[in-house]
Design a protein around this motif. Sequence first.
Motif, PDB file in Angstrom:
ATOM      1  N   CYS A  74       0.851  -1.159  -0.046  1.00 45.12           N
ATOM      2  CA  CYS A  74       0.120  -0.041  -0.010  1.00 45.12           C
ATOM      3  C   CYS A  74       1.172   1.343  -0.035  1.00 45.12           C
TER       4      CYS A  74
ATOM      5  N   THR B 255      -4.590  -2.566  -2.258  1.00 44.77           N
ATOM      6  CA  THR B 255      -3.729  -1.766  -3.153  1.00 44.77           C
ATOM      7  C   THR B 255      -4.417  -1.457  -4.510  1.00 44.77           C
TER       8      THR B 255
ATOM      9  N   ARG C 201      -4.222   5.867  -1.869  1.00 46.70           N
ATOM     10  CA  ARG C 201      -3.184   5.813  -2.910  1.00 46.70           C
ATOM     11  C   ARG C 201      -2.368   7.155  -2.777  1.00 46.70           C
TER      12      ARG C 201
END
Length: 395
Positions: free
Chosen positions: A51, A194, A221
């Motif tokens: 991530c 992710t 993100r």
Amino acid sequence: MRVPLLDLTRQHERVREAVASRVQAVFESQQFILGQAVADFEKAFCDFTGCAHAVGMSSGTDAELAIFMAMGLGPGDAVVTTPYTFFSTAGCIHRVGAEPVFVDIDADTLLMDAEKLRRYLAEQCRRGADGSLLSARGNRIRAVIPVHLFGACCAMDALGEVASAFGLPIIEDASQAIGSEYAGKSGRVAQAGTFGDFGFFSFFPTKNLGAAGDAGMAVCRDGKSAETLRQVRNHGMTRQYLHESVGGNFRLDAIQAAVLQAKLPLVAEWNAGRRRNADFYRAELGGLSDYVQLPTEPWKADGVENHHIYHQYVIRADRRDDLLRHLAAAEIGHAVYYPVPLHLQECFAYLGHQTGDFPEAERAAKETLALPIYPELKEDEAAAVTAAIKAFYRA
Ligand SMILES: Cc1ncc(COP(=O)(O)O)c(C=O)c1O
């Protein structure tokens, strides 16, 4: 033989010293709120999951709530999710004043069905005067939350295509899916958390990575969203006692971060242990296919090692309730996740749903049960579980 559904004391034997020394270090520093231990764990979590940004939160529920607050969700908004999940996925939507909207699950994977999502958005929503997508109740659809339930990733390519066709961000509920992998069309293998614009994890003690109390993680993100999440978890504070927005106290405790940091290096091994137990169940119960449907492993064919992390091992069983009684009598641990789908919960009666609205979620609630799967399960215990199930159907 008595087989517990989960026995965390066995895990504790393995991590006792590592946990004690990290917790001791927090006591020595006397820095209990945020600080180095939390920052270190956030970094380690990003390294493990891939991530981009991770913000430690006081629980998975609070991580979800903080994401909604960071997105500015509120009355007049709606969020689409599945009716077959733990309560808080939808509870948080309600708590910010938005409308929980459900789409049914896929019968085999028990995960959000991308085609049903597409049909819902295309056929039951309409465009408002400003071009925004409105639910049947007239609320603006702001996001989609697929839930990687029981430890297998949802079909993220298909869901991503639908969400982006309608201009909607995805928030992954990865509470049960730490380390779970999925190979997209591009062939890139990546972990739960992710794929979406945001995601959240739970470290409830029974999770594959469990804290010594409540703890969670919000992921995202982009750096700007991460910054907003850091403010939201700390009363919306930008500088000492200056508040540009209203947040909450959603901070991950330093002591929980220390416990999680000590356990994180073992998660991959524990996930593999759960898969080994699942392989044993598959070998032993495969012959009962007239009565028992074993969990699907949708991404195994893609050659993905961590295609399932088996947070729960959930089977669909003929005469489920009789089997539950049989297992109880044999002292074999079991549980039903979840007996009442969310659209039929009393607190959501105002949404006006009825039995039959989401038939697959309702069928899963009636037909499934979870068996012991934790990595420390002993061979003779796993054998006792399968023997009890075989005895029930062959009687
Ligand atoms: C699918 C799912 N969503 C959300 C949550 C909420 O996490 P927590 O219990 O850490 O608040 C959980 C955990 O229980 C969960 O399993």
